[in-house]
Motif scaffolding. Sequence first.
Motif, PDB file in Angstrom:
ATOM      1  N   ARG A   1       1.230  -1.019  -0.108  1.00 17.51           N
ATOM      2  CA  ARG A   1      -0.012   0.114  -0.067  1.00 17.51           C
ATOM      3  C   ARG A   1       0.902   1.457  -0.156  1.00 17.51           C
ATOM      4  N   GLU A   2       1.860   1.449   0.485  1.00 16.61           N
ATOM      5  CA  GLU A   2       3.285   2.132   0.604  1.00 16.61           C
ATOM      6  C   GLU A   2       3.451   2.493  -0.163  1.00 16.61           C
ATOM      7  N   LEU A   3       3.924   1.376  -1.411  1.00 16.91           N
ATOM      8  CA  LEU A   3       5.042   1.759  -2.256  1.00 16.91           C
ATOM      9  C   LEU A   3       4.931   2.740  -2.799  1.00 16.91           C
ATOM     10  N   PRO A   4       3.756   2.505  -3.214  1.00 14.86           N
ATOM     11  CA  PRO A   4       3.504   4.008  -5.031  1.00 14.86           C
ATOM     12  C   PRO A   4       4.154   4.939  -4.097  1.00 14.86           C
ATOM     13  N   PHE A   5       4.221   5.162  -3.343  1.00 16.01           N
ATOM     14  CA  PHE A   5       4.371   6.914  -2.622  1.00 16.01           C
ATOM     15  C   PHE A   5       5.758   6.860  -2.375  1.00 16.01           C
ATOM     16  N   LEU A   6       6.372   6.029  -1.913  1.00 16.30           N
ATOM     17  CA  LEU A   6       7.872   5.563  -1.869  1.00 16.30           C
ATOM     18  C   LEU A   6       8.643   5.908  -2.889  1.00 16.30           C
ATOM     19  N   ARG A   7       7.395   5.316  -3.762  1.00 12.59           N
ATOM     20  CA  ARG A   7       8.448   5.160  -5.845  1.00 12.59           C
ATOM     21  C   ARG A   7       7.753   7.061  -5.938  1.00 12.59           C
ATOM     22  N   ARG A   8       7.298   7.474  -5.378  1.00 13.58           N
ATOM     23  CA  ARG A   8       6.730   9.085  -6.043  1.00 13.58           C
ATOM     24  C   ARG A   8       8.184   9.746  -5.184  1.00 13.58           C
ATOM     25  N   TYR A   9       8.311   9.357  -4.110  1.00 11.09           N
ATOM     26  CA  TYR A   9       9.185  10.185  -3.373  1.00 11.09           C
ATOM     27  C   TYR A   9      10.488   9.975  -4.400  1.00 11.09           C
TER      28      TYR A   9
ATOM     29  N   ALA B   1       0.578  18.371 -16.548  1.00 17.17           N
ATOM     30  CA  ALA B   1      -0.814  18.257 -16.779  1.00 17.17           C
ATOM     31  C   ALA B   1      -1.937  17.648 -15.960  1.00 17.17           C
ATOM     32  N   ASP B   2      -3.105  17.455 -15.998  1.00 11.33           N
ATOM     33  CA  ASP B   2      -3.847  16.212 -15.552  1.00 11.33           C
ATOM     34  C   ASP B   2      -3.801  15.771 -16.555  1.00 11.33           C
ATOM     35  N   ILE B   3      -4.395  14.295 -15.752  1.00 18.03           N
ATOM     36  CA  ILE B   3      -4.869  12.924 -16.763  1.00 18.03           C
ATOM     37  C   ILE B   3      -5.699  12.594 -17.873  1.00 18.03           C
TER      38      ILE B   3
ATOM     39  N   ALA C   1      -5.894  11.986  -9.196  1.00 13.19           N
ATOM     40  CA  ALA C   1      -7.156  11.715  -7.907  1.00 13.19           C
ATOM     41  C   ALA C   1      -6.838  10.337  -8.014  1.00 13.19           C
ATOM     42  N   PHE C   2      -6.068   9.409  -8.492  1.00 10.76           N
ATOM     43  CA  PHE C   2      -5.658   8.181  -8.313  1.00 10.76           C
ATOM     44  C   PHE C   2      -4.179   8.339  -8.384  1.00 10.76           C
ATOM     45  N   PRO C   3      -2.846   9.096  -7.556  1.00  7.23           N
ATOM     46  CA  PRO C   3      -1.348   8.639  -7.557  1.00  7.23           C
ATOM     47  C   PRO C   3      -0.546   7.409  -8.419  1.00  7.23           C
ATOM     48  N   GLU C   4      -1.088   6.468  -7.263  1.00  5.69           N
ATOM     49  CA  GLU C   4      -0.815   4.618  -7.046  1.00  5.69           C
ATOM     50  C   GLU C   4      -1.181   4.395  -8.590  1.00  5.69           C
ATOM     51  N   ARG C   5      -1.985   5.209  -9.780  1.00  5.87           N
ATOM     52  CA  ARG C   5      -1.855   4.455 -10.996  1.00  5.87           C
ATOM     53  C   ARG C   5      -0.552   4.486 -11.857  1.00  5.87           C
ATOM     54  N   LEU C   6      -0.376   5.168 -11.703  1.00  7.06           N
ATOM     55  CA  LEU C   6       0.822   5.787 -12.581  1.00  7.06           C
ATOM     56  C   LEU C   6       2.665   5.499 -11.439  1.00  7.06           C
ATOM     57  N   LEU C   7       1.997   4.773 -10.649  1.00  9.80           N
ATOM     58  CA  LEU C   7       3.368   4.615  -9.817  1.00  9.80           C
ATOM     59  C   LEU C   7       3.714   3.477  -9.590  1.00  9.80           C
ATOM     60  N   THR C   8       3.287   2.404 -10.672  1.00 13.36           N
ATOM     61  CA  THR C   8       3.537   0.991 -10.342  1.00 13.36           C
ATOM     62  C   THR C   8       5.239   0.261 -10.897  1.00 13.36           C
ATOM     63  N   GLY C   9       5.930   1.534 -11.396  1.00 11.47           N
ATOM     64  CA  GLY C   9       7.222   0.521 -11.422  1.00 11.47           C
ATOM     65  C   GLY C   9       7.021  -0.106 -12.859  1.00 11.47           C
ATOM     66  N   GLU C  10       6.055  -0.436 -13.442  1.00  9.80           N
ATOM     67  CA  GLU C  10       6.139  -1.298 -14.833  1.00  9.80           C
ATOM     68  C   GLU C  10       5.781  -0.982 -16.128  1.00  9.80           C
TER      69      GLU C  10
ATOM     70  N   GLU D   1       6.386   5.847 -16.772  1.00 13.54           N
ATOM     71  CA  GLU D   1       5.578   6.117 -16.212  1.00 13.54           C
ATOM     72  C   GLU D   1       6.740   8.208 -15.658  1.00 13.54           C
ATOM     73  N   PRO D   2       6.295   8.746 -14.243  1.00 20.89           N
ATOM     74  CA  PRO D   2       6.651   9.918 -14.543  1.00 20.89           C
ATOM     75  C   PRO D   2       6.867  10.383 -13.550  1.00 20.89           C
ATOM     76  N   ALA D   3       7.789  11.256 -13.516  1.00 17.40           N
ATOM     77  CA  ALA D   3       9.269  11.224 -11.861  1.00 17.40           C
ATOM     78  C   ALA D   3       8.619  12.010 -11.608  1.00 17.40           C
ATOM     79  N   PHE D   4       7.424  12.827 -11.279  1.00 15.35           N
ATOM     80  CA  PHE D   4       6.613  14.122 -11.112  1.00 15.35           C
ATOM     81  C   PHE D   4       5.156  14.159 -10.814  1.00 15.35           C
ATOM     82  N   LEU D   5       4.746  13.563 -10.403  1.00 11.69           N
ATOM     83  CA  LEU D   5       3.429  13.762  -9.402  1.00 11.69           C
ATOM     84  C   LEU D   5       2.535  14.218  -8.671  1.00 11.69           C
ATOM     85  N   ILE D   6       1.835  15.213  -8.655  1.00  7.07           N
ATOM     86  CA  ILE D   6       1.125  15.978  -7.782  1.00  7.07           C
ATOM     87  C   ILE D   6      -0.169  15.139  -7.377  1.00  7.07           C
ATOM     88  N   SER D   7      -0.517  13.927  -5.996  1.00  2.00           N
ATOM     89  CA  SER D   7      -2.557  14.396  -5.897  1.00  2.00           C
ATOM     90  C   SER D   7      -2.856  15.653  -6.021  1.00  2.00           C
ATOM     91  N   LYS D   8      -4.791  15.113  -6.367  1.00  2.00           N
ATOM     92  CA  LYS D   8      -5.745  16.280  -6.363  1.00  2.00           C
ATOM     93  C   LYS D   8      -6.854  15.333  -4.668  1.00  2.00           C
TER      94      LYS D   8
END
Length: 267
Positions: free
Chosen positions: A12-20, A192-194, A223-232, A235-242
């Motif tokens: 659950r927390e891994l996507p946010f570690l990737r974002r950081y 950019a918005d998604i 609004a769904f940052p975890e969908r762009l933080l899979t590492g698969e 994907e973007p290096a910079f991501l902001i949540s709505k």
Amino acid sequence: MASVDLAQSIGRELPFLRRYARALTGSQRAGDNYAAATLEAILSDRSALESEEQTRLGLFRAFHAIWQSSGQPVDEADLSSREQRAQDHLRSLTPNSREALLLRTIEELRYDQIARIMQIDQPEAEELVQIALNEMSKAVRGSVMVIEDEIIIAMDLKGIVQAMGHEVTGVARTHNQATQLAGKARPDLILADIQLADGSSGIDAVNEVLADLGDIPVIFITAFPERLLTGERPEPAFLISKPYSEEQVRSAVSQAMFFASTEGMEA
């Protein structure tokens, strides 16, 4: 904590570690490599997680132990010329200041939590965030293209960016508008918005722009940052949540500008 529960909690927390990690390095590849190294370290020694009530704090603390001991901010052997210039620029900043700023603004952690992660006192964590804000606000000025279909949000983003001293090349609400706008004025950064007004994808619009103009840093808002933080996939290096805060936008823009080409920009 049972192994199954621990694995689920880490997942659950891994996507946010990737974002950081991506925002810190300015690269999906480098950020994900640091995240993977963190997981390997935890598999070898779970004490970092077991000593924390929150899995997120344990993950980020383990990451920082690796980050601080690595000797170099990223593996520079295969950096692009733009990434190399950015790393050279980043070395001029106060050590640990960007880390504290990202933890505070993008990950929205409290100062006491930042202090635990970075193994420093809380007053020092607060000071580092302020230092980062001061240093990065003076660092670079550039042009930003906004891709956002909601007019109120677009105007808000435009106002925040302009207040920081950057030029806004324009606002696009659809895929076609984005490609046309980019063709008229090459931006140093794309915000950019998604999901766009005509049902098209902001990701597709950005990919087409980058195919035409080359390597430009991009900040995605979703609004769904975890969908762009899979590492698969790419994907973007910079991501902001709505919903986002002004502080988050300012921090992300400042970070991303460090990884923009300095050609044609005011240092």
